[in-house]
Write an enzyme that holds these catalytic residues in place. Structure first.
Site, PDB file in Angstrom:
ATOM      1  N   ARG A 162       0.828  -1.205   0.000  1.00 35.23           N
ATOM      2  CA  ARG A 162       0.000   0.000   0.000  1.00 35.23           C
ATOM      3  C   ARG A 162       0.867   1.262   0.000  1.00 35.23           C
ATOM      4  NH1 ARG A 162      -3.594  -1.441   5.179  1.00 35.23           N
ATOM      5  NH2 ARG A 162      -1.602  -2.417   5.743  1.00 35.23           N
ATOM      6  N   LYS A 167       1.714   1.924   7.365  1.00 37.38           N
ATOM      7  CA  LYS A 167       2.067   1.137   8.537  1.00 37.38           C
ATOM      8  C   LYS A 167       3.046   1.897   9.427  1.00 37.38           C
ATOM      9  CE  LYS A 167       0.888  -2.335   9.536  1.00 37.38           C
ATOM     10  NZ  LYS A 167      -0.281  -2.632  10.398  1.00 37.38           N
ATOM     11  N   TYR A 171      -0.845   4.513  10.787  1.00 39.38           N
ATOM     12  CA  TYR A 171      -1.232   3.519  11.788  1.00 39.38           C
ATOM     13  C   TYR A 171      -0.012   3.220  12.654  1.00 39.38           C
ATOM     14  CZ  TYR A 171      -5.467   2.379   9.091  1.00 39.38           C
ATOM     15  OH  TYR A 171      -6.677   2.434   8.439  1.00 39.38           O
ATOM     16  N   HIS A 189      -0.458   1.577  16.284  1.00 45.02           N
ATOM     17  CA  HIS A 189      -0.738   0.419  17.152  1.00 45.02           C
ATOM     18  C   HIS A 189       0.341   0.280  18.223  1.00 45.02           C
ATOM     19  CE1 HIS A 189      -4.027  -0.840  14.551  1.00 45.02           C
ATOM     20  NE2 HIS A 189      -3.214  -0.731  13.517  1.00 45.02           N
ATOM     21  N   GLU A 213      -5.521   4.853  13.955  1.00 46.05           N
ATOM     22  CA  GLU A 213      -6.435   3.908  14.609  1.00 46.05           C
ATOM     23  C   GLU A 213      -7.116   4.456  15.858  1.00 46.05           C
ATOM     24  OE1 GLU A 213      -2.450   3.107  16.551  1.00 46.05           O
ATOM     25  OE2 GLU A 213      -3.166   3.534  14.525  1.00 46.05           O
ATOM     26  N   ASP A 250      -2.638  -6.733  15.148  1.00 41.24           N
ATOM     27  CA  ASP A 250      -1.989  -5.428  15.269  1.00 41.24           C
ATOM     28  C   ASP A 250      -2.040  -4.900  16.695  1.00 41.24           C
ATOM     29  OD1 ASP A 250      -0.924  -4.881  12.805  1.00 41.24           O
ATOM     30  OD2 ASP A 250      -2.731  -3.972  12.007  1.00 41.24           O
TER      31      ASP A 250
END
Length: 374
Positions: free
Chosen positions: A15, A75, A94, A96, A118, A270
């Site tokens: 991505r 990510k 993101y 996490h 998130e 995740d």
């Protein structure tokens, strides 16, 4: 503002954080956009497409991080990127954090501003930047689970929907949120016998109203889960506690109660996974087996369908990213309270309480930064 988009370097992550159309919107609004060479190729977007949109192509990841005031990623940064992030740089991706202490400490040391997709949360408790990838992951979980139920791949050899004269596979979905709902729709559409477990009666009432007849609901507790395990073929972990580690609803000793060849797909990986034996895997090596039970715990499932995922993600993130670029992160987080909840680490301070509690770190209320520091 200078917006920079590095190429993702996590294993099989195809991505990209911004489409050429998104780059064009930034340029139209007077911002500069910098894309690392070939960052969009995995999603089907060429460097030429970004240049046509007005972006500049940079040759290396180092140049990309050095140039950007706001870094947009998909990510979380991984170890080779830690030293490239500098003080006061805005990282929008993101993260996490609660599942990865080394990342948390690296971002604290960087003194950057870490705004996590998130945990961007609206007043109605919805998570607008997590929803699109949750939709993708929920649907993919069933595709992958159905695939790995095949005998050559380690499963029991069961067709998810069965055929006339045979029973369909039994699917247990832990969690009735976005991931669980999307997984239930997919599994039901393939003809499986589906049960969703959740702790919210209002949510289960809603799901009972909208789901087809082959989807049932049940209260999630250890007793009900254990009773289900001997007869279930596919389990999908879809539990989310925003910003915090997922609870372990299936423990290691429960694996012995399952039939060998049962498949577990933990979409919560995740956030640490809701299955105790869950360990993050990659698209390159996606599965492992414990006690005869096959585990699929790929931490970036939507990366396998990057074109769809990139479009869906940019649709959600772009309006917020444009506001961050227009007014700066502090003003944007005051104007949009959901962005305020996305702030996790600011200039070395943990400002998201669940992350601080996870690692027993000092917690600084985010209001301190929005009210007192210019």
């Amino acid at each position: 503002m200078r917006i920079a988009v590095p190429r993702e370097i996590k294993n099989n992550e195809n991505r990209v954080a911004l489409t050429p159309a998104g780059a064009k919107e930034f340029v139209k609004n007077g911002h500069e956009v910098f894309i690392q060479r070939s960052a969009g190729e995995g999603s089907g977007f060429s460097d030429a497409a970004y240049q046509y949109a007005g972006a500049e192509i940079l040759p290396t990841i180092e140049a990309t991080y050095e140039t950007g005031e706001m870094i947009m990623k998909v990510k979380e940064p991984i170890a080779p990127e830690y030293d490239l992030i500098r003080e006061d740089q805005l990282i929008f991706t993101y993260f996490h954090f609660a599942s990865h202490e080394p990342l948390t400490k690296a971002m604290i040391n960087s003194k950057a501003v870490c705004l996590a997709y998130e945990t961007v949360e609206k007043q109605d408790r919805s998570l607008p930047l997590l929803v699109p990838m949750s939709e993708v992951a929920g649907r993919m979980a069933v595709q992958k689970g159905a695939n790995y139920l095949e005998k050559p791949l380690g499963g029991r050899g069961i067709l998810l929907g069965g055929v006339p004269g045979t029973l369909p596979a039994k699917v247990l979905i832990l969690g009735g949120g976005i991931v669980g709902t999307q997984a239930a729709w997919m599994a039901a559409g393939l003809g499986a016998d589906v049960t969703i477990m959740d702790v919210s009666l209002p949510r289960m009432r809603y799901l009972s109203d909208v789901m087809p007849k082959n989807v049932k609901t049940m209260m999630s507790n250890e007793y009900n889960i254990r009773n289900f395990l001997p007869s279930v073929d596919l389990i999908i972990g879809a539990v989310l506690i925003p910003g915090a580690k997922a609870p372990h609803l299936i423990t290691k000793d429960m694996l012995r109660e399952m039939v060998p060849g049962t498949v577990l797909v933990d979409v919560a990986v995740d956030q640490g996974g809701c299955i105790e034996t869950c360990q993050p895997t990659t698209h390159e090596n996606p599965t492992y087996t414990i006690e005869g039970v096959l585990h699929y715990c790929v931490a970036n499932m939507p990366g396998a369908v990057p074109y769809t995922s990139t479009l869906a993600l940019t649709n959600a993130t772009l309006p917020y990213a444009l506001e961050l670029a227009r007014t700066g992160w502090q003003e944007a987080c005051i104007r949009f309270p959901e962005l305020k909840s996305g702030l996790n680490i600011i200039r070395g301070d943990v400002v998201y309480e669940a992350v601080a509690n996870t690692f027993d770190l000092p917690y600084v209320p985010v209001s301190y930064y929005l009210n007192h520091i210019s």
